[in-house]
Write an enzyme that holds these catalytic residues in place. Structure first.
Site, PDB file in Angstrom:
ATOM      1  N   SER A 123      61.051  48.678  17.464  1.00 35.14           N
ATOM      2  CA  SER A 123      60.092  49.780  17.285  1.00 35.14           C
ATOM      3  C   SER A 123      60.763  50.971  16.635  1.00 35.14           C
ATOM      4  CB  SER A 123      59.568  50.261  18.631  1.00 35.14           C
ATOM      5  OG  SER A 123      58.867  49.271  19.277  1.00 35.14           O
ATOM      6  N   HIS A 144      56.845  44.162  13.001  1.00 39.80           N
ATOM      7  CA  HIS A 144      56.582  45.021  14.154  1.00 39.80           C
ATOM      8  C   HIS A 144      55.186  44.783  14.713  1.00 39.80           C
ATOM      9  CE1 HIS A 144      56.185  49.314  15.967  1.00 39.80           C
ATOM     10  NE2 HIS A 144      56.714  48.481  16.839  1.00 39.80           N
ATOM     11  N   GLU A 156      53.288  45.607  11.324  1.00 37.12           N
ATOM     12  CA  GLU A 156      53.945  46.317  10.226  1.00 37.12           C
ATOM     13  C   GLU A 156      55.065  45.422   9.691  1.00 37.12           C
ATOM     14  OE1 GLU A 156      53.526  51.027  11.407  1.00 37.12           O
ATOM     15  OE2 GLU A 156      55.113  49.892  12.400  1.00 37.12           O
ATOM     16  N   ASN A 194      54.172  54.837  14.402  1.00 40.01           N
ATOM     17  CA  ASN A 194      54.873  55.721  15.339  1.00 40.01           C
ATOM     18  C   ASN A 194      55.254  57.055  14.715  1.00 40.01           C
ATOM     19  OD1 ASN A 194      54.666  54.274  17.675  1.00 40.01           O
ATOM     20  ND2 ASN A 194      56.551  53.114  17.337  1.00 40.01           N
TER      21      ASN A 194
HETATM   22  P1  NAD Z   1      61.501  43.279  27.515  1.00 39.73           P
HETATM   23  O1  NAD Z   1      62.545  44.009  28.272  1.00 39.73           O
HETATM   24  O2  NAD Z   1      60.183  43.006  28.155  1.00 39.73           O
HETATM   25  O3  NAD Z   1      62.085  41.877  27.026  1.00 39.73           O
HETATM   26  C1  NAD Z   1      63.320  41.707  26.404  1.00 39.73           C
HETATM   27  C2  NAD Z   1      63.790  40.296  26.701  1.00 39.73           C
HETATM   28  O4  NAD Z   1      64.930  40.039  25.884  1.00 39.73           O
HETATM   29  C3  NAD Z   1      64.222  40.093  28.150  1.00 39.73           C
HETATM   30  O5  NAD Z   1      63.582  38.950  28.670  1.00 39.73           O
HETATM   31  C4  NAD Z   1      65.740  39.888  28.053  1.00 39.73           C
HETATM   32  O6  NAD Z   1      66.228  38.990  29.018  1.00 39.73           O
HETATM   33  C5  NAD Z   1      65.895  39.327  26.668  1.00 39.73           C
HETATM   34  N1  NAD Z   1      67.191  39.580  26.058  1.00 39.73           N
HETATM   35  C6  NAD Z   1      67.921  40.718  26.075  1.00 39.73           C
HETATM   36  N2  NAD Z   1      69.057  40.553  25.369  1.00 39.73           N
HETATM   37  C7  NAD Z   1      69.041  39.284  24.901  1.00 39.73           C
HETATM   38  C8  NAD Z   1      69.939  38.527  24.104  1.00 39.73           C
HETATM   39  N3  NAD Z   1      71.073  39.039  23.648  1.00 39.73           N
HETATM   40  N4  NAD Z   1      69.605  37.253  23.794  1.00 39.73           N
HETATM   41  C9  NAD Z   1      68.437  36.702  24.255  1.00 39.73           C
HETATM   42  N5  NAD Z   1      67.569  37.376  25.023  1.00 39.73           N
HETATM   43  C10 NAD Z   1      67.865  38.656  25.336  1.00 39.73           C
HETATM   44  O7  NAD Z   1      61.334  44.107  26.165  1.00 39.73           O
HETATM   45  P2  NAD Z   1      60.043  44.190  25.223  1.00 39.73           P
HETATM   46  O8  NAD Z   1      59.170  45.289  25.682  1.00 39.73           O
HETATM   47  O9  NAD Z   1      59.482  42.837  25.052  1.00 39.73           O
HETATM   48  O10 NAD Z   1      60.702  44.689  23.850  1.00 39.73           O
HETATM   49  C11 NAD Z   1      61.447  43.833  23.034  1.00 39.73           C
HETATM   50  C12 NAD Z   1      61.580  44.442  21.644  1.00 39.73           C
HETATM   51  O11 NAD Z   1      60.282  44.703  21.113  1.00 39.73           O
HETATM   52  C13 NAD Z   1      62.330  45.756  21.566  1.00 39.73           C
HETATM   53  O12 NAD Z   1      63.058  45.799  20.373  1.00 39.73           O
HETATM   54  C14 NAD Z   1      61.223  46.787  21.539  1.00 39.73           C
HETATM   55  O13 NAD Z   1      61.607  47.975  20.896  1.00 39.73           O
HETATM   56  C15 NAD Z   1      60.184  46.061  20.725  1.00 39.73           C
HETATM   57  N6  NAD Z   1      58.786  46.492  20.943  1.00 39.73           N
HETATM   58  C16 NAD Z   1      58.324  46.757  22.186  1.00 39.73           C
HETATM   59  C17 NAD Z   1      56.997  47.121  22.352  1.00 39.73           C
HETATM   60  C18 NAD Z   1      56.446  47.416  23.725  1.00 39.73           C
HETATM   61  O14 NAD Z   1      55.415  48.083  23.808  1.00 39.73           O
HETATM   62  N7  NAD Z   1      57.071  46.946  24.774  1.00 39.73           N
HETATM   63  C19 NAD Z   1      56.132  47.211  21.247  1.00 39.73           C
HETATM   64  C20 NAD Z   1      56.631  46.889  19.976  1.00 39.73           C
HETATM   65  C21 NAD Z   1      57.962  46.540  19.836  1.00 39.73           C
END
Ligand code: NAD
Length: 511
Positions: A123, A144, A156, A194
């Site tokens: 993000s 994204h 995106e 954003n």
């Molecule tokens: P989350 O914490 O729910 O999930 C992340 C997952 O990645 C976890 O299950 C973790 O165990 C795993 N993980 C961490 N490091 C790892 C590695 N090295 N190898 C394999 N697995 C690994 O996070 P999320 O909310 O799903 O966000 C994930 C990404 O998406 C981030 O980059 C975030 O910025 C982006 N994002 C989040 C949102 C949101 O609203 N949550 C929206 C758009 C983008």
């Protein structure tokens, strides 16, 4: 280039909220998906959660069990990253940490074929920076998705400095084939949504901080007059103040402290107090079961006899309001002559009413030699708006204010009186959203069309900010911003050069 065929294997890394959602989207579109997470069992849990979500849809009659079984059969959990080796596209959705993401992409590059496309769901991190140390940074882009990925329409497609047009186009077409609304963006802080959405929160917070009105009333005005699905305060409470404040801070820092993105001390205080919104039970509003629902402060009914409405110069923005007045049984009388500045004015006896133009009512009353001036706010659609913000000059008597209240109430609108604040609520917010979108276009982040599409599909705005500015007339939006800048003496409200140039050259953002 065209979309990846459904025979292409999609790898998803990270089985959290976003990764599982993205895996579901790809599997629903017909791809075999390998879902990897480095936490033991997390990928399997992710797939179990997808099954549960889909079975809820079966229970509601929105899907059949056979389709759910097929989708789940296409999803394969993997405890080791090596399982992603044969993927045609890998989408990363792990923890938001630059170093960790860089390491993971380096591993993927070593593991996968040279033709594999690599995408990050980040993000806030720079795609250019994530790809910097790769052998083939041209194969890497941002993809994204928004939360929850299976529901939110927007994707995106973010190009870093090295991303080729072919790669961006393939990802774009693939996202479209997956049923998404895709837009192109260049890798700049906040990408499109954003970044362009920042003023929606920032102007609300400024209005609250300056005592223009209270949070529930500002929310109600943006919903009922602005046509937004939610107001900024209820939305920030939903997103979580820790998350929303962190995004604002990161965009502010990334743009070297540009005051347009300045974080709010009001929100900082909530974060410091642990009042993070719905998830902590309290933010701007109280979410305890016993708590009363926040109520906007609207004027009491002002039943009064209304004189004829005299219209001095009408324009297309106000035409629907005048039609509504006429339909409500008011006697509307048109006078040809315009004000010197070309802006229309409405009269009810001695009371002058005018659409805000970014100056406060006191300034306009003094400049225009008026004894009683009431400014009203912009509405998305004056025919159907159910509330409106008003502000009166210091010279307006209580009786005159009553008359203005009665006028709008007579047409079925709730009236919210603000302190005399430049640009009121909706006009100021929309002008700043359009300004930010214009700057994004000027700086080559996105096209005007994609900028508008992103805000409609990504955050449900009722109209793209640039199309909205076009419909108001760019000279008016430019004038509004210039007045806001003069009123506050702040750079924050400076008009984007593109807005200014288009206003001067009578060009619009859309054909
Ligand atoms: P989350 O914490 O729910 O999930 C992340 C997952 O990645 C976890 O299950 C973790 O165990 C795993 N993980 C961490 N490091 C790892 C590695 N090295 N190898 C394999 N697995 C690994 O996070 P999320 O909310 O799903 O966000 C994930 C990404 O998406 C981030 O980059 C975030 O910025 C982006 N994002 C989040 C949102 C949101 O609203 N949550 C929206 C758009 C983008």
């Amino acid at each position: 280039m065209s979309a990846l065929s459904t025979s292409a294997v999609i790898g998803v890394i990270g089985a959290g909220a976003m990764g599982a959602g993205i895996a579901q989207v790809a599997a629903q579109a017909g791809h075999s998906v390998i879902l990897h997470d480095n936490q033991p069992g997390a990928a399997k849990t992710g797939i179990d959660n997808i099954r549960r979500q889909l079975e809820k849809r079966v229970a509601k009659g929105k899907m059949i069990q056979g389709d759910v079984d097929n989708i789940i059969a296409r999803l394969q959990p993997a405890g080791a990253i090596d399982a992603l080796a044969d993927s045609h596209l890998v989408i990363e959705a792990i923890v938001e940490n630059l170093e960790i993401k860089r390491q993971v992409f380096a591993q993927l590059e070593a593991l996968c074929s040279p033709d594999t496309l690599l995408a990050s769901n980040t993000s806030s991190l720079s795609i250019t920076s994530i790809a910097a140390n790769l052998e083939r940074p041209e194969h890497m882009a941002g993809l994204h998705f928004f939360n929850p990925a299976p529901v939110m329409k927007l994707v995106e497609v973010v190009s870093g400095l090295a991303t080729t047009t072919d790669v961006a186009e393939t990802l774009y077409d693939t996202a479209v084939a997956w049923g998404k609304v895709a837009v192109h963006a260049s890798s700049t802080p906040g990408f499109i949504v954003n970044r362009v959405a920042r003023p929606f929160y920032a102007e609300g917070l400024r209005l609250l901080q300056e005592g223009a009105s209270d949070a529930a009333t500002i929310d109600a005005l943006l919903r009922q007059a602005g046509g937004f699905r939610m107001g900024p305060f209820e939305l920030m409470d939903l997103i979580g103040h820790d998350v929303n404040y962190a995004v604002t801070r990161s965009v502010f820092d990334a743009y070297y402290g540009d005051t347009r993105f300045e974080p709010s001390l009001v929100q900082q205080a909530l974060v410091e107090a642990g009042r993070l919104g719905r998830k902590s039970g309290k933010g701007f509003f109280d979410y305890a079961e016993s708590a009363a629902k926040p109520q906007p402060t609207f004027a009491e009914p002002a039943n009064m006899e209304l004189p004829a409405l005299v219209v001095q110069g009408a324009n297309s923005t106000l035409a629907p309001l005048l039609e509504r007045a006429q339909e409500a049984g008011l006697n509307v009388v048109y006078r040809e002559s315009l004000q010197q500045d070309g802006s229309p004015r409405l009269y009810l006896g001695d009371l002058a009413l005018a659409l805000s133009d970014g100056r406060c009512a006191a300034e306009r009353a003094v400049n225009e030699g008026l004894d009683a001036l009431v400014l009203f706010d912009l509405c998305l659609d004056y025919r159907n708006a159910s509330a409106i913000a008003l502000a009166a000059s210091h010279t307006a008597s209580p009786e005159v204010r009553q008359l203005a209240t009665a006028f709008f109430q007579h047409m079925g609108m709730d009236v919210a009186w603000l302190t005399d604040t430049p640009g009121l609520v909706v006009l100021r917010t929309v002008a700043m959203l359009a300004n930010e979108a214009a700057d994004a276009v000027l700086q080559g982040v996105c096209s005007a069309q994609d900028g508008d599409l992103a805000m409609q599909a990504g955050v449900n705005y009722p109209r793209g900010p640039l199309a909205w500015a076009d419909s108001l007339g760019l000279p008016f939006v430019h004038r509004t911003l210039t007045h806001l800048q003069q009123s506050y003496g702040e750079e924050r409200y400076r008009s984007s050069f593109l807005l200014r140039r288009n206003a001067l050259s009578e060009e619009s953002f859309h054909e």
